[in-house]
Scaffold this active site. Structure first.
Site, PDB file in Angstrom:
ATOM      1  N   PRO A   2       0.824  -1.210   0.000  1.00 23.27           N
ATOM      2  CA  PRO A   2       0.000   0.000   0.000  1.00 23.27           C
ATOM      3  C   PRO A   2       0.857   1.258   0.000  1.00 23.27           C
ATOM      4  CG  PRO A   2      -0.764  -1.571   1.653  1.00 23.27           C
ATOM      5  CD  PRO A   2       0.555  -2.073   1.156  1.00 23.27           C
ATOM      6  N   GLU A   3       0.529   2.186  -0.882  1.00 23.25           N
ATOM      7  CA  GLU A   3       1.211   3.474  -0.909  1.00 23.25           C
ATOM      8  C   GLU A   3       0.246   4.545  -0.408  1.00 23.25           C
ATOM      9  OE1 GLU A   3       3.676   4.483  -4.162  1.00 23.25           O
ATOM     10  OE2 GLU A   3       4.197   2.422  -4.630  1.00 23.25           O
ATOM     11  N   HIS A  90      -5.376 -14.245   9.673  1.00 22.67           N
ATOM     12  CA  HIS A  90      -4.549 -13.033   9.751  1.00 22.67           C
ATOM     13  C   HIS A  90      -5.339 -11.792  10.163  1.00 22.67           C
ATOM     14  CE1 HIS A  90      -1.552 -15.535   7.911  1.00 22.67           C
ATOM     15  NE2 HIS A  90      -2.162 -15.557   6.735  1.00 22.67           N
ATOM     16  N   ARG A 109       1.770 -10.768   6.569  1.00 25.20           N
ATOM     17  CA  ARG A 109       3.217 -10.753   6.824  1.00 25.20           C
ATOM     18  C   ARG A 109       3.592 -10.174   8.178  1.00 25.20           C
ATOM     19  NH1 ARG A 109       6.252  -9.124   1.133  1.00 25.20           N
ATOM     20  NH2 ARG A 109       5.169 -10.602  -0.209  1.00 25.20           N
TER      21      ARG A 109
END
Length: 269
Positions: A2-3, A90, A109
């Site tokens: 994500p930016e 998650h 992650r």
């Protein structure tokens, strides 16, 4: 990863569902993210989320005692779903609200974060950040001054959060192409005139990406929480070997700072 535009779209997406709502329960299913989840987060039951803001790629959920700081890391995303919807794998941090909805941080992650900032204080993660790219604090004069004597490539310079926050890999590629600047050029050798051309292009590129993501916000509560990338508008990123949209030359891919960099040898000098 994500930016800034994707994080801003996430902010716009979750804000209508959590602002003004009372947290009824906090569930931490995995404490070990990039850093351990802050202890204060566990005690937020009964608190009202007054507003949701963004600084760089961090989202802040503000209460009368401080703010939850959320970071999506490399693979994280936020979802707003009914409280009774089963957890997904998650789903590490879950906030339940009095409107029957649940805000869930999913991060496979575990490079994301859930931290706490005391009221009227500044968390250390914000202490050395540069200006926001969509504000007046970010302009050509700032970039020119920060770049003097810098030998690093201009692309890496733009991606340095001490210089400006949120101009990640995708948007650095795109902005430099539009400005006609070779990503390998030393930042200190880029003239003020070229920074004057580049700066508004960065702002326009980021703003356009946010606007595009915003077209699906009405469905955020039912979606997977992953705002769409600016894929339909990409001119160079991910287009290695394809023709340049300007001159039809084959686009070249190199690695700068370990990141994929695609550019046109003919159009970018």
């Amino acid at each position: 990863m994500p930016e800034l535009p994707e994080v801003e779209v996430s902010r716009l997406g979750i804000a209508p569902h959590v602002e003004g709502r009372t947290i009824t329960k906090v569930s931490i299913h995995q404490n070990q993210l990039r850093w351990p989840v802050s202890e204060q987060v566990y005690e937020l039951g009964g608190k009202i989320i007054e507003s949701v803001s963004r600084r760089a790629k961090y989202l802040l959920l503000h209460t009368d005692e401080g703010a939850v700081i959320l970071h999506l890391g490399m693979s994280g995303h936020l979802r707003v779903v009914p409280i009774n919807e089963p957890l997904k794998k998650h789903d590490h941090v879950v906030f339940d609200f009095d409107n029957g909805l649940s805000l869930r941080l999913n991060d496979s992650r575990r490079f994301g974060a859930c931290l706490w900032q005391e009221l009227d204080s500044l968390h250390s993660v914000f202490s050395k950040l540069g200006p926001e790219p969509l504000t007046d604090d970010f302009d050509a004069n700032w970039l020119f001054a920060k770049s003097r004597n810098k030998k690093q490539p201009i692309k890496q310079f733009l991606m340095d959060n001490h210089v400006v926050v949120g101009v990640g890999n995708i948007y650095a590629n795109e902005s430099l192409f539009k400005a006609g600047i070779n990503p390998k050029r030393e930042a200190g050798k880029v003239s003020l005139a070229r920074y004057q051309k580049l700066t508004p292009i960065i702002k326009e590129t980021l703003a356009a990406a946010i606007e595009q993501g915003g077209t699906t916000l009405k469905d955020f509560a039912q979606s997977d929480g992953k705002p769409g990338y600016f894929a339909q508008q990409l001119l160079v990123y991910g287009r290695k070997g394809l023709p340049c949209v300007e001159c039809q030359s084959e686009l070249t891919e190199i690695r700068l700072g370990g990141r994929s960099t695609v550019y046109c040898k003919r159009c970018q000098r």
